[in-house]
Scaffold this active site. Structure first.
Site, PDB file in Angstrom:
ATOM      1  N   ASP A 264      21.897  39.842   1.458  1.00 29.20           N
ATOM      2  CA  ASP A 264      20.675  40.237   1.747  1.00 29.20           C
ATOM      3  C   ASP A 264      20.029  39.015   2.357  1.00 29.20           C
ATOM      4  O   ASP A 264      20.613  37.995   2.210  1.00 29.20           O
ATOM      5  CB  ASP A 264      19.546  40.323   0.353  1.00 29.20           C
TER       6      ASP A 264
HETATM    7  C1  BGC Z   1      15.160  42.869   1.756  1.00 35.35           C
HETATM    8  C2  BGC Z   1      16.293  43.634   2.324  1.00 35.35           C
HETATM    9  C3  BGC Z   1      15.855  43.914   3.696  1.00 35.35           C
HETATM   10  C4  BGC Z   1      15.965  42.490   4.525  1.00 35.35           C
HETATM   11  C5  BGC Z   1      15.916  42.656   5.834  1.00 35.35           C
HETATM   12  C6  BGC Z   1      15.135  41.363   2.407  1.00 35.35           C
HETATM   13  O1  BGC Z   1      14.121  40.635   2.109  1.00 35.35           O
HETATM   14  O2  BGC Z   1      15.366  42.650   0.373  1.00 35.35           O
HETATM   15  O3  BGC Z   1      15.967  45.044   1.747  1.00 35.35           O
HETATM   16  O4  BGC Z   1      16.609  44.867   4.224  1.00 35.35           O
HETATM   17  O5  BGC Z   1      14.964  41.788   3.937  1.00 35.35           O
HETATM   18  O6  BGC Z   1      14.704  42.925   6.221  1.00 35.35           O
END
Ligand code: BGC
Length: 731
Positions: A264
């Site tokens: 993530d």
């Molecule tokens: C989120 C993810 C997301 C990523 C990219 C993160 O803060 O938890 O689900 O895919 O950002 O935007």
């Protein structure tokens, strides 16, 4: 030399897809995947191998330019392709060709209980991603709905691991047919947003194997998902993005996952742990080089220079690097260098149709007194629509799943299409998306909007209230949870006020979570719509008028009070945690498993939803009174549509263990089907039951076990509505 290689690579790339290939195996799209991977690997330098393991921009990770190996373009996910941001910042790139279709939220997809809808969803969204040149779709999410305040529940598929897994698999398979890989989220235990970067989850081994892992496992083993995203939180005091036990032992060794684990954004915190803990592609890190953006600093990532140094010094074996690089190459050959990658399309008619259809099937009819629905337009001369969600964009906000749409049909537009002219009163105001609810909207503002709406309601023949949650911070939005189980912005007072002055109030709500409905006894009908995406107004109007007979059922238990949910039984330790430690003391008793076993009456049970017709279930029969450990039995039940209109019924099969050496829920969902029935028509639902459906996780043996003895198969219309039960024995 460099130039020669490059041009050769491009030549071969240009002829990708042609039948006979000369040149390196890795560029031959017809060569077996593993030969391509090993060939490419054998040509790469250590630096090039490290280079593909981390971001090179906000949403891309590098390829190997010297060899003509393409980079990977990632994008959120999971309800549509996210708008473009700048290479190196979160600022909008201000493109004018990145407006897309917003599909219904994944909770809505779960509420369809229809595997076919999931396949349609996957095909359509996969085509949108392919058209936009994306290789990885950051979704779907199969995090279990443990807690009804979770700000991201709308991106997931409810509280039951079987349902979530069954509904995620066709989505994944069909997205990947376009040559776009899914990146399954968020692995795992990301059940709350409060303290998401720091909270450590303490949970029993049995609960992870029975509740929190199975949907992910199904997506890996049956969906063959190509990538998976590690979550921010910790398990066993190690971040899930670099957790050896989770990523190496369970995911890669036990389950045989051969793809890449993506972090993530900002989920990696340590080079050693990421290197040895199973992380393959590090994205979004806030390392020193990245806190100040001007120097780019992608080489400062944990899996960049610091990792390369450890490899070069021989402190981390080359095998570790080769394994990661092979996983990333596999992903590249499956996606960005897949000769069969679809060209795709954006905003096609078929995509809007898919959006509308999924929305129509996911809407859940929760109450319908005196059959006020479907609405007969001619019966109501003066129609009043109240509520901000009638006009508010519900595709904006919410965090990373926010979408920039070409157009949306609002609920108000949908309702107008039924009646022609309607009156509208806003009734409450919630502030802009990302508005922080802790800065309260003035009570005077809310009181005056409410008074205006109630006044208008006195003079109306029909009031359609359109409210619920929205995508603001502290509503359904990433990074925070809701602050209370009640609807915000004094909606309870507003709905109660409307119901006092008008006897025909139909409540329509949006939202990814259940909420308190203290006014439910005073309104005539209630429809819950989750989020319906671009075609919201049309899907809603078709259900309100009966053009489409509602057939969605709840993928979560809808409690009367917040404290009825088991996670709130243990004070702060149960949620949101104390000193960054949260304890899932309810164990396997999540959702209906708790309500059913402890006889707590929900407002609306798991699996509940009404129709405009009536279904009569016959008696369930079992093909044999017993099965052996390598056998199976079949449970069948005839279902008849005894009403006047065509409709679809979700028939649910639960299994209960009559006697067991450990505590088990009264019953657990093991299968379901959705039958489409014309008036008077009967169809038989047939389910195969295998010993694996009878198992529990034995903590002493560290494995699933089915104990011989008597079991009961319950055929249900909802978790609490048992229509027929039949016993059988495991010998
Ligand atoms: C989120 C993810 C997301 C990523 C990219 C993160 O803060 O938890 O689900 O895919 O950002 O935007």
């Amino acid at each position: 030399m460099k130039i020669k290689n490059l041009s050769m690579a491009f030549l071969c790339l240009a002829s990708l897809g042609a039948k006979a290939q000369q040149g390196p195996v890795y560029l031959d799209p017809n060569a077996p995947l593993e030969s391509r991977v090993q060939d490419a690997l054998s040509r790469m330098t250590t630096h090039e191998k490290v280079r593909i393991l981390h971001a090179q921009s906000k949403f891309t990770s590098a390829g190997v330019p010297r060899l003509g190996i393409r980079e990977l373009h990632h994008s959120d996910g999971p309800h549509g392709v996210r708008a473009e941001v700048d290479w190196n910042s979160w600022n909008s790139a201000n493109w004018n060709n990145d407006s897309i279709v917003a599909f219904p939220s994944l909770t809505c997809l779960a509420a369809t209980w229809n595997r076919e809808m999931s396949a349609i969803y996957g095909t359509a969204i996969g085509e949108e991603f392919a058209f936009r040149g994306k290789d990885l779709l950051l979704g779907p999410g199969t995090t279990i709905a443990r807690m009804p305040l979770n700000g991201r529940s709308f991106e997931y598929m409810g509280e039951d691991p079987y349902l979530a897994g069954e509904l995620a698999v066709p989505y994944i398979q069909n997205v990947q047919k376009s040559g776009v890989g899914c990146c399954l989220k968020h692995f795992f235990l990301n059940n709350q947003e409060v303290d998401r970067f720091t909270v450590n989850v303490n949970v029993s081994e049995r609960a992870i194997y029975e509740i929190y892992l199975p949907a992910f496992k199904k997506c890996v083993q049956e969906g063959h998902v190509w990538t998976i995203m590690g979550s921010y939180n910790l398990w066993k005091n190690v971040h899930c993005c670099q957790n050896d036990e989770l990523l190496n032992k369970i995911l890669k060794q036990q389950w045989g996952f051969d793809g890449a684990v993506v972090s993530d954004w900002g989920g990696v915190t340590d080079t050693w742990q990421a290197a040895l803990g199973g992380m393959d592609i590090e994205m979004g890190s806030y390392t020193n080089g990245k806190t100040v953006d001007q120097n780019l600093g992608w080489n400062k990532y944990f899996l960049a220079d610091p990792f390369e140094e450890l490899i070069n010094e021989g402190k981390i074996p080359m095998d570790v690097l080769n394994d990661k690089a092979a996983r990333v190459l596999r992903t590249i050959f499956r996606t960005s260098m897949n000769a069969n990658k679809a060209i795709g399309s954006q905003c096609s008619e078929a995509h809007y149709d898919a959006c509308q259809q999924i929305g129509e099937e996911g809407i859940v009819l929760l109450k319908n007194d005196k059959s006020i629905l479907p609405l007969e337009a001619s019966r109501y001369a003066k129609v009043l629509v109240v509520g901000e969600n009638a006009t508010r964009s519900l595709t904006e906000g919410g965090g990373s799943s926010e979408l920039k749409t070409k157009f949306d049909i609002s609920p108000l537009e949908g309702i107008k299409s039924i009646f022609g002219q309607v009156d509208y009163a806003r009734g409450y105001v919630s502030g802009r998306a990302l508005y922080d609810q802790t800065d309260k909207i003035s009570p005077d503002t809310l009181a005056s909007l409410r008074a205006e709406a109630i006044d208008a309601a006195r003079k109306a023949d029909l009031v359609i209230y359109v409210g619920g949650l929205n995508k603001n911070t502290h509503e359904d939005c990433e990074a925070n949870d809701r602050l209370s189980y009640d609807l915000s912005f004094e909606q309870n007072e507003l709905i109660a006020g409307l119901a006092k002055v008008n006897k025909n109030v139909v409540v329509v709500t949006f939202g990814g979570n259940p909420f308190a409905t203290p006014w439910i006894g005073d309104v005539k009908a209630m429809l819950h719509c989750w989020y319906l995406g671009s075609m919201a107004g049309t899907s809603l109007a078709n259900v309100l008028t009966g053009k489409v007979n509602p057939s969605g059922k709840l993928p979560v238990t809808w409690a009367v009070n917040q404290n009825d949910y088991p996670c709130f039984k243990y004070g702060q330790e149960g949620y949101p945690g104390v000193n960054k430690q949260v304890y899932y003391k309810e164990g396997i008793y999540v959702g209906y498993r708790y309500f059913d076993t402890n006889k707590v009456r929900p407002q609306f049970p798991f699996g509940y939803g009404l129709s405009y017709t009536t279904f009569k279930y016959g008696k369930a029969t079992v093909s044999s009174p017993s099965l052996t450990s390598d056998g199976s039995v079949t449970v069948s039940v005839p279902v008849t549509n005894v009403g006047k209109v065509e409709g679809k019924e979700i028939v649910q099969l639960y299994i209960g263990d009559e006697k067991c050496s450990v505590d088990r829920p009264v019953k657990e969902l093991k299968n379901f089907c959705k039958l489409s029935l014309k008036p008077g028509e009967t169809k038989t639902a047939t389910f195969t039951v295998r010993p694996s459906d009878l198992e529990f996780y034995d903590e002493a043996k560290h494995q699933f076990v089915a104990e011989p003895g008597m079991f009961k198969a319950y055929v249900c219309a909802s978790e609490t509505d048992v229509r027929s039960a039949v016993a059988f024995e495991l010998k």
